[in-house]
Design a protein around this motif. Structure first.
Motif, mmCIF file in Angstrom:
data_model
loop_
_atom_site.group_PDB
_atom_site.id
_atom_site.type_symbol
_atom_site.label_atom_id
_atom_site.label_comp_id
_atom_site.label_asym_id
_atom_site.label_seq_id
_atom_site.Cartn_x
_atom_site.Cartn_y
_atom_site.Cartn_z
ATOM 1 N N ASP A 11 0.800 -1.225 0.000
ATOM 2 C CA ASP A 11 0.000 0.000 0.000
ATOM 3 C C ASP A 11 0.837 1.281 0.000
ATOM 4 O O ASP A 11 0.300 2.370 0.193
ATOM 5 C CB ASP A 11 -0.956 0.000 1.216
ATOM 6 C CG ASP A 11 -2.199 -0.849 0.958
ATOM 7 O OD1 ASP A 11 -2.589 -0.981 -0.214
ATOM 8 O OD2 ASP A 11 -2.768 -1.376 1.923
ATOM 9 N N LEU A 140 -9.837 1.096 4.931
ATOM 10 C CA LEU A 140 -9.030 1.821 5.913
ATOM 11 C C LEU A 140 -9.844 2.907 6.611
ATOM 12 O O LEU A 140 -9.709 3.122 7.815
ATOM 13 C CB LEU A 140 -7.799 2.421 5.217
ATOM 14 C CG LEU A 140 -6.863 1.373 4.583
ATOM 15 C CD1 LEU A 140 -5.777 2.058 3.763
ATOM 16 C CD2 LEU A 140 -6.238 0.479 5.636
ATOM 17 N N ALA A 168 -10.155 -8.846 4.354
ATOM 18 C CA ALA A 168 -9.211 -7.739 4.524
ATOM 19 C C ALA A 168 -9.825 -6.698 5.436
ATOM 20 O O ALA A 168 -11.029 -6.457 5.408
ATOM 21 C CB ALA A 168 -8.888 -7.107 3.172
ATOM 22 N N GLY A 169 -8.969 -6.078 6.197
ATOM 23 C CA GLY A 169 -9.441 -4.984 7.041
ATOM 24 C C GLY A 169 -8.835 -5.052 8.416
ATOM 25 O O GLY A 169 -9.496 -5.480 9.366
ATOM 26 N N VAL A 188 -5.726 -11.326 4.009
ATOM 27 C CA VAL A 188 -5.032 -10.136 3.498
ATOM 28 C C VAL A 188 -4.451 -9.361 4.674
ATOM 29 O O VAL A 188 -5.172 -9.070 5.634
ATOM 30 C CB VAL A 188 -5.995 -9.228 2.714
ATOM 31 C CG1 VAL A 188 -5.235 -8.051 2.097
ATOM 32 C CG2 VAL A 188 -6.733 -10.021 1.637
ATOM 33 N N ALA A 191 -1.106 -3.282 6.975
ATOM 34 C CA ALA A 191 -0.416 -2.490 8.000
ATOM 35 C C ALA A 191 0.271 -3.345 9.061
ATOM 36 O O ALA A 191 1.338 -2.967 9.561
ATOM 37 C CB ALA A 191 -1.405 -1.536 8.662
HETATM 38 O O1 LIG Z 1 -7.499 -2.670 0.286
HETATM 39 C C1 LIG Z 1 -7.085 -2.028 1.214
HETATM 40 C C2 LIG Z 1 -7.632 -0.693 1.542
HETATM 41 O O2 LIG Z 1 -8.710 -0.381 0.709
HETATM 42 C C3 LIG Z 1 -5.978 -2.580 2.069
HETATM 43 O O3 LIG Z 1 -4.968 -3.022 1.235
HETATM 44 C C4 LIG Z 1 -6.521 -3.714 2.919
HETATM 45 O O4 LIG Z 1 -7.453 -3.170 3.823
HETATM 46 C C5 LIG Z 1 -5.417 -4.432 3.689
HETATM 47 O O5 LIG Z 1 -4.697 -3.549 4.498
HETATM 48 P P1 LIG Z 1 -4.833 -3.535 6.124
HETATM 49 O O6 LIG Z 1 -4.414 -4.904 6.601
HETATM 50 O O7 LIG Z 1 -3.866 -2.457 6.536
HETATM 51 O O8 LIG Z 1 -6.275 -3.242 6.429
#
Ligand SMILES: O=C(CO)[C@H](O)[C@H](O)COP(=O)(O)O
Length: 215
Positions: A11, A140, A168-169, A188, A191
């Motif tokens: 990212d 995010l 993810a998230g 996924v 951070a």
């Molecule tokens: O797609 C994304 C934001 O739109 C991020 O890449 C995804 O949320 C993964 O990152 P994190 O683990 O930091 O949340």
């Protein structure tokens, strides 16, 4: 249980930092995600660079396509993407366009269910169109407002759609077991790895936790 895949969300906006981070974590992850800000900033040359450097990794381009599905995604599949994302909120015509482009290149389509009101309906209809991966995603900004992806993951996993589920998230070591047990096939992480003092060590820890949770 099949071994869940780990997806590293790249990212950063910086081309060289992105490649360097990919190098550091490569031994521990299965999929490199070129995140949305990163692909907007760096464009298709980054897809070509990562494809050439990491021929054995899966490459996901997080286009979050909203319109012109076949036209937009086609160029990224042609450049070496294994998976492109399309927004569930874009509607079924755009989703069908991305799926058509993916099929042309023997690749796959992930539906990003971010901000979709009726996620179950969108997921069911997308599977009928031929999508292979459902993306449960708390973005995010939503994370900053205190939201998590766990409820949505349970909802979509409960449908038994027979496709892979990506989550993810804000996934971190403390939540890996929970998402694997809830049925996520692709974990996924952004951070929690790139923000760690040692991204390689953080990725290695996530790998161990994912593999242990999947036994
Ligand atoms: O797609 C994304 C934001 O739109 C991020 O890449 C995804 O949320 C993964 O990152 P994190 O683990 O930091 O949340």
């Amino acid at each position: 249980m099949a071994r869940p895949l780990i997806q590293m969300a790249l990212d950063s906006l910086d081309f060289d930092q992105t490649v360097a981070l990919a190098d550091q974590v490569a031994p521990y992850v299965d999929i490199f995600e070129i995140g949305t800000p990163c692909i907007k900033y760096n464009g298709i040359n980054l897809v070509k660079e990562l494809r050439q450097r990491f021929p054995d990794k899966l490459l996901l381009v997080d286009l979050k396509t909203m319109d012109a599905g076949e036209y937009e995604a086609g160029a990224f599949y042609a450049a070496g993407a294994d998976i492109c994302t399309v927004l569930g909120v874009s509607g079924l015509a755009t989703i069908a366009g991305v799926i058509k482009a993916a099929k042309k290149y023997g690749a796959e389509t992930q539906i990003d269910l971010i901000n979709v009101d009726d996620k179950s309906y969108c997921a069911r209809e997308s599977v009928k169109l031929g999508a292979q991966i459902m993306g449960i995603h708390t973005g995010l900004d939503a994370q900053a407002a205190g939201h998590t992806p766990f409820g949505d993951l349970n909802e979509i996993a409960g449908l038994g759609l027979g496709v892979r589920i990506s989550v993810a998230g804000g996934i971190k070591p403390a939540t890996v077991q929970q998402v694997v047990e809830a049925g996520a096939n692709i974990i996924v992480v952004g951070a929690a790895i790139y923000g760690a003092p040692s991204p390689a060590e953080a990725a290695s820890e996530i790998r161990e936790l994912v593999d242990a949770a999947a036994v």
